[in-house]
Design a protein around this motif. Structure first.
Motif, PDB file in Angstrom:
ATOM      1  N   ILE A  93      98.159  35.201  69.695  1.00 18.29           N
ATOM      2  CA  ILE A  93      97.415  33.993  69.316  1.00 18.29           C
ATOM      3  C   ILE A  93      95.968  34.091  69.779  1.00 18.29           C
ATOM      4  O   ILE A  93      95.045  33.678  69.064  1.00 18.29           O
ATOM      5  N   SER A  94      95.754  34.645  70.963  1.00 16.75           N
ATOM      6  CA  SER A  94      94.389  34.820  71.455  1.00 16.75           C
ATOM      7  C   SER A  94      93.575  35.695  70.510  1.00 16.75           C
ATOM      8  O   SER A  94      92.412  35.399  70.203  1.00 16.75           O
ATOM      9  N   ALA A  95      94.188  36.776  70.025  1.00 13.74           N
ATOM     10  CA  ALA A  95      93.492  37.633  69.058  1.00 13.74           C
ATOM     11  C   ALA A  95      93.217  36.876  67.771  1.00 13.74           C
ATOM     12  O   ALA A  95      92.099  36.913  67.230  1.00 13.74           O
ATOM     13  N   GLY A  96      94.224  36.163  67.269  1.00 15.75           N
ATOM     14  CA  GLY A  96      94.039  35.400  66.037  1.00 15.75           C
ATOM     15  C   GLY A  96      92.977  34.333  66.154  1.00 15.75           C
ATOM     16  O   GLY A  96      92.200  34.094  65.222  1.00 15.75           O
ATOM     17  N   SER A  97      92.919  33.680  67.304  1.00 14.09           N
ATOM     18  CA  SER A  97      91.950  32.591  67.479  1.00 14.09           C
ATOM     19  C   SER A  97      90.522  33.110  67.445  1.00 14.09           C
ATOM     20  O   SER A  97      89.606  32.396  67.016  1.00 14.09           O
ATOM     21  N   ARG A  98      90.315  34.343  67.871  1.00 12.50           N
ATOM     22  CA  ARG A  98      88.974  34.927  67.827  1.00 12.50           C
ATOM     23  C   ARG A  98      88.630  35.466  66.443  1.00 12.50           C
ATOM     24  O   ARG A  98      87.447  35.512  66.062  1.00 12.50           O
ATOM     25  N   VAL A 133      96.207  44.679  82.299  1.00 12.07           N
ATOM     26  CA  VAL A 133      96.813  45.642  81.373  1.00 12.07           C
ATOM     27  C   VAL A 133      95.978  45.822  80.109  1.00 12.07           C
ATOM     28  O   VAL A 133      96.313  46.647  79.252  1.00 12.07           O
ATOM     29  N   GLY A 134      94.891  45.064  79.985  1.00 18.58           N
ATOM     30  CA  GLY A 134      93.997  45.230  78.840  1.00 18.58           C
ATOM     31  C   GLY A 134      94.507  44.649  77.541  1.00 18.58           C
ATOM     32  O   GLY A 134      94.093  45.075  76.463  1.00 18.58           O
ATOM     33  N   GLY A 135      95.404  43.654  77.621  1.00 13.62           N
ATOM     34  CA  GLY A 135      95.967  43.088  76.400  1.00 13.62           C
ATOM     35  C   GLY A 135      94.935  42.489  75.463  1.00 13.62           C
ATOM     36  O   GLY A 135      95.126  42.469  74.246  1.00 13.62           O
ATOM     37  N   PHE A 136      93.808  42.012  76.017  1.00 12.94           N
ATOM     38  CA  PHE A 136      92.765  41.397  75.195  1.00 12.94           C
ATOM     39  C   PHE A 136      92.127  42.391  74.226  1.00 12.94           C
ATOM     40  O   PHE A 136      91.439  41.986  73.284  1.00 12.94           O
ATOM     41  N   THR A 156     100.857  50.161  73.339  1.00 16.89           N
ATOM     42  CA  THR A 156     102.008  49.930  74.218  1.00 16.89           C
ATOM     43  C   THR A 156     102.055  50.928  75.368  1.00 16.89           C
ATOM     44  O   THR A 156     102.455  50.578  76.487  1.00 16.89           O
ATOM     45  N   VAL A 157     101.624  52.182  75.130  1.00 19.19           N
ATOM     46  CA  VAL A 157     101.605  53.164  76.213  1.00 19.19           C
ATOM     47  C   VAL A 157     100.509  52.840  77.223  1.00 19.19           C
ATOM     48  O   VAL A 157     100.726  52.913  78.443  1.00 19.19           O
ATOM     49  N   SER A 158      99.334  52.455  76.738  1.00 18.50           N
ATOM     50  CA  SER A 158      98.231  52.119  77.647  1.00 18.50           C
ATOM     51  C   SER A 158      98.568  50.910  78.508  1.00 18.50           C
ATOM     52  O   SER A 158      98.309  50.899  79.723  1.00 18.50           O
ATOM     53  N   GLN A 159      99.150  49.885  77.892  1.00 18.82           N
ATOM     54  CA  GLN A 159      99.516  48.704  78.662  1.00 18.82           C
ATOM     55  C   GLN A 159     100.654  49.006  79.635  1.00 18.82           C
ATOM     56  O   GLN A 159     100.676  48.495  80.764  1.00 18.82           O
ATOM     57  N   GLY A 160     101.607  49.831  79.211  1.00 23.82           N
ATOM     58  CA  GLY A 160     102.682  50.222  80.111  1.00 23.82           C
ATOM     59  C   GLY A 160     102.158  50.984  81.317  1.00 23.82           C
ATOM     60  O   GLY A 160     102.571  50.725  82.463  1.00 23.82           O
ATOM     61  N   ARG A 161     101.243  51.914  81.076  1.00 21.76           N
ATOM     62  CA  ARG A 161     100.671  52.695  82.171  1.00 21.76           C
ATOM     63  C   ARG A 161      99.898  51.782  83.135  1.00 21.76           C
ATOM     64  O   ARG A 161     100.044  51.900  84.359  1.00 21.76           O
ATOM     65  N   ALA A 162      99.094  50.882  82.583  1.00 22.54           N
ATOM     66  CA  ALA A 162      98.315  49.980  83.433  1.00 22.54           C
ATOM     67  C   ALA A 162      99.222  49.054  84.235  1.00 22.54           C
ATOM     68  O   ALA A 162      98.955  48.769  85.416  1.00 22.54           O
ATOM     69  N   PHE A 163     100.299  48.572  83.601  1.00 19.26           N
ATOM     70  CA  PHE A 163     101.234  47.689  84.299  1.00 19.26           C
ATOM     71  C   PHE A 163     101.882  48.419  85.474  1.00 19.26           C
ATOM     72  O   PHE A 163     101.963  47.884  86.590  1.00 19.26           O
TER      73      PHE A 163
END
Length: 244
Positions: free
Chosen positions: A180-185, A37-40, A116-123
């Motif tokens: 958290i993954s975003a914050g850690s980077r 879904v491209g969350g990264f 949210t729309v891009s992730q929804g579409r990919a999901f």
């Protein structure tokens, strides 16, 4: 003659069987960072908050995310997921359209809308391709507006008859894990500090899920103004690693 049984015939106490095992497998798959879904690519405004100095270590990241979960987009997305799931279970197409329309209109910035729309579409596209099931196409067809990420998760999980409570908890866990993954980077944080943040938010995730479970659509609201401003200001941030 003595008859013996095998572990196949008598399951161990607490063992997952049949539908429960399938539900767990699907939730772990769909809400894994590996699910495409491209969350990264998205930080939900965290990138600007780091640049502005609001987030600069594990504690400030934890406090920011706790607010987003309990009083911001985490709670709102949980309510949208819940009502989409219930509408599909009940076969209430009018209610599903209402939830989808409200959720699509509720995001505070252009970049959060994109996220949210891009992730929804990919999901939805991936679920259709690899995890289609009877009733899924019919439910998706009832949504006339863009299907945002929490609504997509609610629709697909309900179509697969996966219970609401574990779906809601798994979704919120995946949401905070991606933050958290975003914050850690961005800060950056080490792996152990990141896990400390995730561990410290366990109670907030559980409490947010419980509030969402009892909420109506009229209870939806956000009080995380600084996070909303962060998502707006990210649009003009000079250097960016993330799309939101």
């Amino acid at each position: 003659m003595l008859m013996t049984t095998t572990s196949r015939e008598v399951p161990e106490p607490g063992a997952l069987m049949g539908g429960d095992a399938a539900a767990l497998y699907r939730l772990l798959t769909w809400l894994s960072p590996a699910f495409p879904v491209g969350g990264f690519s998205y930080s939900s405004g965290i990138e600007w908050a780091v640049e502005a100095g609001d987030i600069h270590d594990a504690q400030t990241l934890r406090d920011w995310l706790a607010a987003m979960l309990a009083d911001g987009s985490g709670f709102c997305d949980g309510v949208f997921l819940l009502h989409a799931h219930r509408a599909v279970e009940a076969g209430d197409h009018a209610a599903l359209r209402e939830v989808a329309e409200l959720a699509a209109a509720f995001v505070p910035s252009r970049e959060r809308q994109l996220e949210t729309v891009s992730q929804g579409r990919a999901f939805v596209e991936t679920a259709r391709a690899a995890w289609n099931c009877p009733g899924l196409e019919q439910a998706l067809a009832r949504c006339e507006s863009p299907i945002v990420y929490p609504v997509a998760v609610g629709i697909v999980s309900a179509a697969h008859a996966i219970p609401l409570d574990p779906t809601l908890h798994a979704f919120l866990h995946a949401l905070v894990s991606n933050w958290i993954s975003a914050g850690s980077r961005l800060i950056p944080l080490g792996q152990t500090d990141s896990q400390h943040v995730l561990s410290s938010l366990e109670g907030v995730v559980a409490a947010t899920a419980e509030r969402a479970r009892l909420a109506s659509l009229d209870d939806i609201g956000s009080a995380t103004f600084r996070a909303d401003l962060a998502s707006l200001r990210h649009e003009t941030q000079y250097t960016r690693l993330f799309r939101s």
